[in-house]
Structures are given as C-alpha cells and as structure tokens.
Enzyme design. Structure first.
Site, PDB file in Angstrom:
ATOM      1  N   HIS A  26     -33.007  11.141 -11.500  1.00 28.82           N
ATOM      2  CA  HIS A  26     -32.684  10.326 -12.675  1.00 28.82           C
ATOM      3  C   HIS A  26     -31.195  10.075 -12.838  1.00 28.82           C
ATOM      4  CE1 HIS A  26     -36.894  11.080 -13.591  1.00 28.82           C
ATOM      5  NE2 HIS A  26     -36.796   9.840 -14.025  1.00 28.82           N
ATOM      6  N   GLU A 271     -48.630   7.329 -11.055  1.00 25.86           N
ATOM      7  CA  GLU A 271     -47.594   8.091 -10.341  1.00 25.86           C
ATOM      8  C   GLU A 271     -48.180   9.287  -9.597  1.00 25.86           C
ATOM      9  OE1 GLU A 271     -44.037   8.185 -12.839  1.00 25.86           O
ATOM     10  OE2 GLU A 271     -45.297   8.736 -14.541  1.00 25.86           O
ATOM     11  N   ASP A 295     -42.137   8.683  -8.578  1.00 19.45           N
ATOM     12  CA  ASP A 295     -42.958   9.888  -8.574  1.00 19.45           C
ATOM     13  C   ASP A 295     -44.095   9.791  -7.574  1.00 19.45           C
ATOM     14  OD1 ASP A 295     -41.919  11.878 -10.333  1.00 19.45           O
ATOM     15  OD2 ASP A 295     -42.281  10.496 -11.987  1.00 19.45           O
ATOM     16  N   CYS A 342     -42.528  -0.240 -11.391  1.00 16.67           N
ATOM     17  CA  CYS A 342     -41.246  -0.029 -12.083  1.00 16.67           C
ATOM     18  C   CYS A 342     -40.397   1.074 -11.440  1.00 16.67           C
ATOM     19  CB  CYS A 342     -41.471   0.258 -13.564  1.00 16.67           C
ATOM     20  SG  CYS A 342     -42.485   1.717 -13.869  1.00 16.67           S
TER      21      CYS A 342
END
Ligand code: PEP
Ligand code: MG
Length: 421
Positions: A26, A271, A295, A342
C-alpha cells in the site's frame, strides 16, 4: 508503512526507496498515486547512504543508484524529462472519450483514498471513482470516526468525484494496513488472518455505522449521482448473504428513524481464489464485481505482496493468474453483471491490453494513469487484443509472456512502453 506516505502531504518528496515491501504494497500504491517514484525491496542500499548523497530512484526498472557517474546521471535526467513531457502530453486527452480504435467505449475510473484524489481524478479525465479506500479516513483519525463524520466525508467525496459517481469500499484493515484503535494482536499470517470484512463483522456497531453513513450519502439530493457499496475480501457465499443482511439492517434503522437514504448496488471485491472458483454462485448475491488483483495475485500464487523475497512469484502475467482473470471476467459477462478491475494491473500497459482482450471494459486506477490507459485503449482493437490473449495463453511461463508483451507494447506504442515496467 502506508500512513507515512499518506502524511507526506504536499512536502517535496522526489522518490521513496524502502527495504521492505513490493510493487503492490500500500505504501507503493500511495506513492505512485502521488506521482512519486518508489522502489521497494532494496536490501542493503540504505546502509550505504550518507547525508548529501545523490540518489536515483528508478521506479520503472526498480533500481536505486547512489552517486551515479556523470553519464548515468545525464541519461536519467533525460529520461526524467521525457517521462514528464510524455505524461503532460497524454494528459491533454482528458476531455476526449475513452474508446478503442474500433470504437468500443470503455470506462476509466479512479482509485482514491481521500477527497483530494477525487479532484485529481476529475482533472485527469476519469469518468468516476471505481474504488474509494475508506481506511485512510480512519488511518488519519485518532479514534473511530462516528457516523456523522463519515457521512460528511462521503458526501464530500461524492461531490468531488467525476459525474458524482463513486464506489465506496468498506473498511479494509489488517493485512498490510494497521490502525491502532481497531484490529487485534500481531498475527503469524496477517494477510490470511483477521482482516477486512472478517474484522468488520466482529465490530457490528461500527460496521453498521459505516454502512448507514454510505446509504445516507446516497440519498437523493436533487442532482444526479451514482453511489455503490463494495465489500472487500469476500470469500464465501455465506459472507455475501451476511453482508446483504447488514445492509438490510442499516436500511431498516434509517427507515425507522426517518433518516433519508438511497438504495445502492451492493458488490464484492474478487480477491480470494475461493471466490473466483465459486464466482457463479456469488454472482447470484452480488450486483457487481470489482477484481482486486493486488490481493488475488498474492493469494493465487501464495506469495506475499509485501515480501520482496517472493516478488518473483507474485507476478500478474503468470499463466495461472491470466486464466483465473479470464474466467472471472467471462462469468460476470455471462451473468450480465458489471465487472471492473481495480488493482494496479489495470494501469500497466501489458496487463491492460490483455484484460481488454478478455472482454473487460471498465478499469479503475490511480488518477495519474487514466490518460495513459486512455491512449493505450485508443490504439487497440478487440481483434488485436483477443489475438494477443490467445497467443499468451498458449505460453507456459511468465517470462515468455512478459517478453512477448513487452515487444507487442513497443510496437503498439513505443512511448507507452517507456511507462511500463
Ligand atoms: C486489490 O487488492 O487489488 C485492491 C485494489 O485492494 P487493496 O490494494 O486496497 O488491497
Ligand atoms: Mg485488496
């Protein structure tokens, strides 16, 4: 860690190099969305660095150079100028529609973490927000923000989003993102542990408050808007049913208290491999799907997205990953349910072209990448992208696929190849 990048604010940061982490950590995602070159997993380099050293952070190739020689530095300065010029030139397409070379429209949406990102999305020509990562509202807050505060934040994000169109994801903490006041003790396997909805389920009052805040923000205010509610890390159909019942409870409470709210489409983030396998059943319970490939790739390959030691396995161009993506997209299209992707691969030319070949027509990415993807899609036809996909699905190894797609992107657009890594 993500909160460090998030709190950098407007400070002048030219590049970030970290010893830990991977491309889809992240902290790296946030850095990229702020246009800061970032390289992770650079073992050993920090120990060599002294005050006033000149450092090159090559986010494209993943290199960090300390005090490079004159020629190398000049080459990098040139590359940096070309890079900035190219991004500026591409950004001029912001008012043009996103269509393929053979006239198929695509939707290019933005991933955001705060209202300022939503404004950037509008400036870059995104047609909406495909992923609002709400956890940053919490990361930047000393305690749990209450329903009113969340409601205000969501209204603000809606107003700042292009077309007032937004997909709000409920809290996704745990794994790579920790919040001091929510969550649990350290776990041996945090990505496979108590994260996302697994954690939200155990804080029902908080979870219901978040859902109510989203539904209230979706209330009709006399101007067009589109708000969707999305849940991360859905693994089973029981979870999806339970999520629906949370939404019903929130709606009942709001009806009882005569609080205005809007009905919203409810979707899941795909995910977890188990969810990919049972996609047909999950689709019976979901209004839409957004593929969280960051993920999905790490779970499919059993290779931690934050661990540089296994980054060789955590590769989206792996044949296994491509097959799963192809099947999930096909299942959504068969069921007539909207599907978006996404994860970071939506914005990388090699993967983006293949996703287009799989029939994906909605991509969500960091705002800065919208002009790049618009340019790429404008150079592709459905036949060409399908042919690329057919070709790579015959290949056996990730390195063969990566090499072939590198060559192909160079032919499609040498300029865009500069932006791929
Ligand atoms: C993903 O997993 O692809 C995703 C978009 O969610 P996040 O990166 O926030 O886990
Ligand atoms: Mg995710």
């Amino acid at each position: 860690v993500p909160s460090h990048v998030f709190t950098l604010g407007d400070r002048d940061v030219a590049g970030i190099a970290t010893q830990a982490g991977g491309r889809t950590s992240h902290a790296a995602i946030l850095a990229r969305s702020r246009g800061i070159p970032a390289v992770s997993g650079v073992a050993g380099v920090p120990a060599q660095i002294k005050q006033n050293d000149l450092i090159v952070v090559d986010g494209r190739e993943g290199h960090v150079l300390v005090n490079p020689d004159y020629e190398t530095l000049a080459a990098y300065r040139k590359l940096q100028r070309e890079f900035v010029d190219l991004k500026d030139a591409l950004a001029e397409n912001r008012d043009q529609p996103a269509v393929s070379a053979d006239g198929e429209p695509v939707q290019l949406l933005a991933n955001i973490s705060c209202t300022a990102d939503a404004r950037a999305a509008a400036a870059m020509g995104a047609s909406g927000v495909g992923l609002y990562r709400t956890e940053y509202l919490f990361l930047a807050h000393p305690d749990v923000p209450d329903e009113e505060e969340q409601y205000r934040a969501y209204c603000e994000a809606i107003d700042a989003s292009p077309g007032r169109s937004i997909t709000i994801r409920t809290l996704d903490v745990g794994g790579g993102k920790q919040i001091a006041y929510i969550g649990g003790a350290r776990e041996a396997n945090p990505f496979m542990g108590w994260r996302s909805i697994r954690l939200s389920f155990e804080h029902p009052q908080f979870f219901l408050a978040q859902i109510r805040a989203v539904l209230r923000a979706a209330a009709d205010d006399g101007r067009p808007k589109q708000v969707r509610l999305m849940f991360p890390m859905v693994t089973t159909v029981e979870e999806m049913r339970k999520l629906r019942s949370f939404v019903h409870r929130a709606e009942r409470r709001l009806t009882e208290s005569r609080t205005p709210f809007g009905k919203v489409p409810v979707g899941l983030m795909l995910e977890v491999p188990a969810a990919a396998v049972s996609i047909d059943v999950l689709l019976e319970e979901a209004d839409f799907v957004s593929i969280g490939s960051n993920d999905l790739v790490q779970y499919l390959m059993a290779a931690d997205r934050d661990n540089p030691k296994v980054s060789g396995l955590c590769r989206p161009l792996s044949p296994a990953v491509l097959l799963v993506l192809r099947d999930v997209i096909a299942a959504c299209r068969r069921a007539g349910k909207p599907v978006t992707l996404c994860g970071e691969i939506a914005a990388a030319p090699k993967t983006c072209a293949l996703l287009f070949g799989m029939g994906l027509r909605c991509f969500s990415m960091s705002p800065a990448f919208v002009p790049i993807v618009k340019d790429l899609i404008g150079r592709l036809t459905r036949d060409k992208a399908e042919a690329l996909l057919r070709h790579v699905l015959k290949m056996r190894t990730v390195s063969q696929i990566a090499k072939y797609m590198d060559e192909q992107i160079r032919v499609i657009s040498p300029q865009l190849a500069l932006l791929d890594s």
